[in-house]
Design an enzyme around this catalytic site. Sequence first.
Site, short mmCIF file in Angstrom:
data_model
loop_
_atom_site.label_atom_id
_atom_site.label_comp_id
_atom_site.label_asym_id
_atom_site.label_seq_id
_atom_site.Cartn_x
_atom_site.Cartn_y
_atom_site.Cartn_z
N GLY A 161 -5.25 -6.57 -13.21
CA GLY A 161 -4.46 -5.65 -12.39
C GLY A 161 -4.07 -6.27 -11.06
O GLY A 161 -4.92 -6.74 -10.31
N GLY B 188 -2.54 -4.64 -8.53
CA GLY B 188 -2.30 -3.62 -7.50
C GLY B 188 -3.07 -4.00 -6.24
O GLY B 188 -3.45 -5.16 -6.05
N PHE B 189 -3.32 -3.02 -5.38
CA PHE B 189 -3.99 -3.34 -4.12
C PHE B 189 -5.37 -3.95 -4.33
O PHE B 189 -5.71 -4.97 -3.74
CB PHE B 189 -4.10 -2.10 -3.24
CG PHE B 189 -2.80 -1.73 -2.60
CD1 PHE B 189 -2.27 -2.49 -1.58
CD2 PHE B 189 -2.09 -0.61 -3.03
CE1 PHE B 189 -1.06 -2.17 -1.00
CE2 PHE B 189 -0.88 -0.28 -2.45
CZ PHE B 189 -0.36 -1.05 -1.43
N GLU C 36 5.96 14.21 0.40
CA GLU C 36 6.93 13.17 0.74
C GLU C 36 8.18 13.27 -0.13
O GLU C 36 9.31 13.18 0.36
CB GLU C 36 6.28 11.78 0.57
CG GLU C 36 5.30 11.49 1.70
CD GLU C 36 4.44 10.24 1.50
OE1 GLU C 36 4.46 9.67 0.39
OE2 GLU C 36 3.76 9.85 2.46
N ALA D 108 -4.61 3.56 -1.24
CA ALA D 108 -4.38 2.12 -1.14
C ALA D 108 -5.43 1.49 -0.21
O ALA D 108 -6.00 0.44 -0.53
CB ALA D 108 -2.98 1.85 -0.60
#
Lengths: 448, 448
Positions: free
Chosen positions: A43, A45-46, A203, A348
């Site tokens: 992965g 991602g972060f 958002e 995150a």
Amino acid sequence: MNETKARAEDPKQGKIEPGSQDTSLKAAPTRRASGRKKVVIVGGGFGGLYAAKSLAGKEVDVILIDKKNHHTFQPLLYQVATTVLSPGQIASPLRTVLTHADNVEVLLDELVGIDLEQRHVCLAKGDVISYDYLVLAAGARHSYFGHDEWEEFAPGIKTLEDAIHVRRQILLAFERAEREAFLKEGDDNLSFAVVGGGPTGVEIAGAIADIANRVVAPDFKTIDTRKTRVMLFEAAPRILGMFPEDLSQKAKVQLEQLKVEVLTDSPVETLEAGRIKVKGEWIPVRVIVWATGVSASPIGKMLGIEVDKAGRVPVQPDLTLKDRSEVFVIGDMSSLKDTAGVQVPGLAAAAIQEGAYTAKNILADLAGEARRPFTYKDKGTLATIGRNRAVALFGKVELSGFAAWLLWALVHIYLLIGFRNRLTVMREWIWSYITGERSARLITGNDV
Amino acid sequence: MNETKARAEDPKQGKIEPGSQDTSLKAAPTRRASGRKKVVIVGGGFGGLYAAKSLAGKEVDVILIDKKNHHTFQPLLYQVATTVLSPGQIASPLRTVLTHADNVEVLLDELVGIDLEQRHVCLAKGDVISYDYLVLAAGARHSYFGHDEWEEFAPGIKTLEDAIHVRRQILLAFERAEREAFLKEGDDNLSFAVVGGGPTGVEIAGAIADIANRVVAPDFKTIDTRKTRVMLFEAAPRILGMFPEDLSQKAKVQLEQLKVEVLTDSPVETLEAGRIKVKGEWIPVRVIVWATGVSASPIGKMLGIEVDKAGRVPVQPDLTLKDRSEVFVIGDMSSLKDTAGVQVPGLAAAAIQEGAYTAKNILADLAGEARRPFTYKDKGTLATIGRNRAVALFGKVELSGFAAWLLWALVHIYLLIGFRNRLTVMREWIWSYITGERSARLITGNDV
């Protein structure tokens, strides 16, 4: 090292004769097999990316595996869906981010199996890779609470493809309304539903209202896009449940200034193409965006241990599996109450901390030092609401309105991976702020 | 006006009772029916868009119909395919380009039928729109010379989707080679074939070589991307047949400096996934890009007249159909030898001139003035070859190398639709020129 064995077990690789095992070590997956420990990270991602970055240049061989060739900056995905930013501005090729990390190899592939005993992982294209350390960081998607059939009509936004799909839906809604109004003098009712009153839902709802009120309004000649109805549905009694009550209230007021209808205590009962049922009533809507629920990567279930309701893997204080100190599970995939008794949130910031922390513990092992348990450092929580509006919480300090929004912008610019992206996103925001224009209003895909 | 009739004929609209005809005039498709002449333009490419822009603010009602919501700047599509530019930088929403044109309505729809007698067009969603003037500007795609089955393995680049698809193919080729080399010590042969030695083929071949030699080279740790083989196949004895022979030769030399193999007299005999047959020999290739042949929009065939081999509609000197002075066919869809006996080429410059010219003739009609026949003004021809290299021809003036390349860049910046795009593309080029970086290296789509 057991690459030989791993290969022999893989049906697609064919059998390797016992006598050939010694030489085949040279042909082992790492190629640069150096006698150094091998860390496989799943992965980009972060969590995974920060683990890889923290291991760059260290005395380990790292293999980072991802289905995509890019890291996606998920906190700004909704801005792609809402035409502020282009896909390229919030994503960077993993290879480019890690170009100077000579000990990190990036592989575009998908994990399909894990053998914890043999310490190897199986990839979709049939290869098997052994590991000394395994870092699972494959993230999560939204959960539809047992109604996966809703996804088709109420997409979430977790990947670039998702964001482009939702952008397409939003822009097509206006196009269709204009077409109907122009050709048929028909119903030009424009309604959008956003499900979930967390930061993402808030958002998205604010951004859709902004598009309708400001961005596309001058371009449509038959319909008045400012009459667009944006509804935000939240099952709980208030939106932004993780914030104090007064900030939730301020967020609600700010959303209402943008003409968003904030509907709390309104769980979605069911939905289908073009309508959504809330409190026993069917409401016609052109687009539904899903922004609630967590469903961790199915990789967690490959581990053969009990996962929680959201599919998250329970981990030890050092983020490893019980009795498997070489297997770390980090980010949205795992569930942990840290040393302070705090449930680590699916943010995150938490994934970044966990990635860096995991790298540190692996290096501690190699140096013969003791591992330390993970403690989450809460650096504050932010939610933005359209242009100029936001709420923020830092410990006991609360902010709302323009100051919170400015802070939100600065924090996200700072966190953006890659110097280049920071510049282009900042420029895009400034341009969009001054002119009200949006650069990313393309409908791509093939059907009208 | 015959909207009523048109509607009544359309099965999806249901029958309208004879007595209701008068009132239904009010409900006619235009809505703002003003008694003014109605111009329907099909296609938002260069021809259609410049026709619409030239009619903006005039005493006509214009409806511009396109399958896409954006104008695509086709001359730079190959730069999206080759990771220099992002989709948003070479495309602008048609609504935004025409936002100040109050008499132009944009409709996202597809033409499925034309009734020249009744003067109306049928749209994919079942609507019928009448016209006083019809401008057909639906462009062309590549032709596979009767082998449409090749398209799957050798995509062309005519739309944003095409460009994103080819970009994906190119980037995945490097990813797969790295994967194989790293995991299997296997064949890391990287070969690309470009079919067609016209300006598009030359540009693509040069750009792929540039990616391999310069852009991605530092990011791949197992393979050496500089060993990539790029082959440009041309059936004729030389590339860039529309240029004088010495410029063709200069282009060939410049391509060879980039390590592109220029194979002339080499028509493709057949191809399939992963290989291409030329001069009786099968050559293994990872990616094939198609850049030759013209196949005009199938709309031409709806007109019930004989079209040429490429599907282009023969038109009168004023770009109209014979005996149908209200129907213009312009751009890549039509075929004309102009007043000077010159076959109008299938270039953006020609389509722009034809679009503006068509608008002028419609306005001349309304003013009771005579139409003038179309004369193509050749403003020069350019082909770029990677970074720093190009060839150009202006009447008798020939340029090559850096000067031609700079001119190419300036002309394309100038022609880009939309002030915003000009700025961002210029900035992107300058950045990419200085740093060698590419911003648009995302692989989007779902399979690995």
